[in-house]
Design a protein around this motif. Sequence first.
Motif, short mmCIF file in Angstrom:
data_model
loop_
_atom_site.label_atom_id
_atom_site.label_comp_id
_atom_site.label_asym_id
_atom_site.label_seq_id
_atom_site.Cartn_x
_atom_site.Cartn_y
_atom_site.Cartn_z
N CYS A 55 0.86 -1.19 0.00
CA CYS A 55 0.00 0.00 0.00
C CYS A 55 0.90 1.23 0.00
O CYS A 55 2.11 1.12 0.13
CB CYS A 55 -0.86 0.02 1.27
N ASP A 56 0.29 2.43 -0.12
CA ASP A 56 1.07 3.62 0.20
C ASP A 56 0.57 4.13 1.54
O ASP A 56 -0.57 3.86 1.93
CB ASP A 56 0.98 4.70 -0.89
N SER A 57 1.42 4.79 2.28
CA SER A 57 1.05 5.22 3.62
C SER A 57 1.85 6.44 4.01
O SER A 57 2.96 6.66 3.50
CB SER A 57 1.32 4.08 4.61
N THR A 58 1.30 7.25 4.91
CA THR A 58 2.02 8.44 5.38
C THR A 58 2.25 8.38 6.89
O THR A 58 2.53 9.39 7.52
CB THR A 58 1.20 9.72 5.07
N ILE A 59 2.09 7.19 7.47
CA ILE A 59 2.08 7.13 8.93
C ILE A 59 3.47 6.85 9.52
O ILE A 59 3.99 7.63 10.31
CB ILE A 59 1.05 6.08 9.40
N THR A 60 4.05 5.71 9.15
CA THR A 60 5.29 5.29 9.81
C THR A 60 6.35 4.95 8.76
O THR A 60 6.04 4.35 7.74
CB THR A 60 5.00 4.06 10.70
N SER A 237 0.51 -8.15 11.64
CA SER A 237 -0.84 -7.91 12.20
C SER A 237 -1.49 -6.69 11.54
O SER A 237 -2.70 -6.69 11.29
CB SER A 237 -0.77 -7.74 13.72
N THR A 238 -0.71 -5.67 11.23
CA THR A 238 -1.27 -4.49 10.57
C THR A 238 -1.75 -4.86 9.17
O THR A 238 -2.83 -4.44 8.73
CB THR A 238 -0.22 -3.37 10.50
N SER A 239 -0.96 -5.67 8.47
CA SER A 239 -1.38 -6.11 7.14
C SER A 239 -2.63 -6.97 7.25
O SER A 239 -3.49 -6.94 6.37
CB SER A 239 -0.26 -6.89 6.46
N TRP A 395 -3.00 -0.06 14.40
CA TRP A 395 -3.96 -0.76 13.52
C TRP A 395 -5.07 0.19 13.07
O TRP A 395 -5.43 0.22 11.90
CB TRP A 395 -4.58 -1.95 14.27
N ILE A 396 -5.59 0.96 14.04
CA ILE A 396 -6.71 1.86 13.75
C ILE A 396 -6.28 2.97 12.78
O ILE A 396 -7.01 3.33 11.87
CB ILE A 396 -7.22 2.48 15.08
N SER A 397 -5.09 3.51 13.00
CA SER A 397 -4.61 4.60 12.12
C SER A 397 -4.45 4.08 10.70
O SER A 397 -4.83 4.76 9.73
CB SER A 397 -3.27 5.15 12.61
#
Length: 431
Positions: A55-60, A237-239, A395-397
């Motif tokens: 995915c793309d992400s801006t979190i971590t 777990s996040t995936s 997980w929620i973010s």
Amino acid sequence: MTDPEKTATLSYDGKSFDLPVYSPTAGPDVIDIRKLYADAGVFTYDPGFTSTASCDSTITYIDGGAGVLLHRGYPIDQLASKSHYLEVCYLLLYGELPTAAQLEDFETRVTRHTMIHEQMHNFFRGFRRDAHPMATMVGVVGAMSAFYHDSTDINDPWQREVASIRLIAKMPTIAAMAYKYSIGQPFNYPRNDLDYAANFLHMCFAVPAEKYEVNPILSRAMDRIFILHADHEQNASTSTVRLASSSGANPFACIAAGIACLWGPAHGGANQACLEMLKEIGSVDRIPEFIARAKDKDDPFRLMGFGHRVYKNFDPRAKVMKQSADEVLDLLGIEDNPLLQVAKELERIALQDEYFADKKLFPNVDFYSGIILEAMGFPTSMFTPIFALSRTVGWISQWKEMIGDPQMKIGRPRQLYLGETQRDYIDVENR
Ligand code: CMC
């Protein structure tokens, strides 16, 4: 994000295919293979996702070689030393550090949701007393979708927000109740005059017959453990949470799926397994025996708390955790803890060993967290539930980021099929 200067070209079956390349704000370039099957009729193969951005992400952001972990750009060691867990939750969820007013509002919202529906107490009582608290948590968190119907519509941003706050607020209550139930003690209701970590310690350790004062040093150490586990990019777990929610499943069911995945010893279950291993080793003189077992290809034994898929130099969380372990044991006056002696010596010997150096195996976050948690009085079975409650915000973010993306698609990997090709059914008497 697409870099017009860069294209990847794949040659296959006499033809070549140009693939777009994306340049991230940090980290390696990413080749977009989404149209590969439609254009070239081939799949790519990457079990374990060692070279795949899902995915793309801006979190971590993690740089495994340099031992860097950033949440929304902020280094984990700065967050662990200067911030506190609820502020980090805000940062992960909304992308920026809160102003004082935003933080106060967020803390109030979380605090007001710490109790669970009273009927859920009965649900707990359906479990065997000797159930592992992670088993109870998988069930109870999944069951939240049966208790909070007004926050299961993922298409409604307000319901998504309420579900997020509920999960962050109630997870310590659920983890503490799973613990209390397992030891046959009455549940403690949350205390909203305490901060997030102190309230958790209170719910775990207070008993009605005695006054329980939360030691501020321990609650600070607890808070730091929460911060160090809050998010970790696209881990297993996040995936799992992302994949589960890509079908449109409700957030409580998806977080329950994340908890189930976290439980495994290669992931969050490693903290329990690591402390049990340190106890089994028992004394410094037995370390060589265990090192030899870890190196033996015919022995499935691994040094728990060592190694990481992404970190190949050091785990920045382990650095902070080690420092915290020293501080906590020192403050509790148990710095000569035999487990810590075994842990320190094991680390020293393993880091000098050629096998561990060649394979780039270093202590990870789980190596030291168990020592702190045990010193605080938690049984090993509570280590992974504590990881789960800390990781809930991550997980929620990640779930919110995915659901809010208009381009979200159901996750549907393909496969390299190596089974039988079509064949005709044979009647049982002819087999
Ligand atoms: N002890 C001994 N050998 C190990 C270990 C270990 N802890 N970890 C990896 N190896 C060896 C492994 O046998 C393999 O050797 P070879 O190439 O000869 O077959 C090589 O190192 C690579 O291992 P891998 O399993 O292919 O690596 P991976 O990236 O798939 O696995 C890991 C990463 C974390 C699952 C693994 O290192 C492990 O099982 N560690 C112990 C469990 C643990 O501490 N997990 C917590 C991870 S941090 C917290 C979290 O993310 O939840």
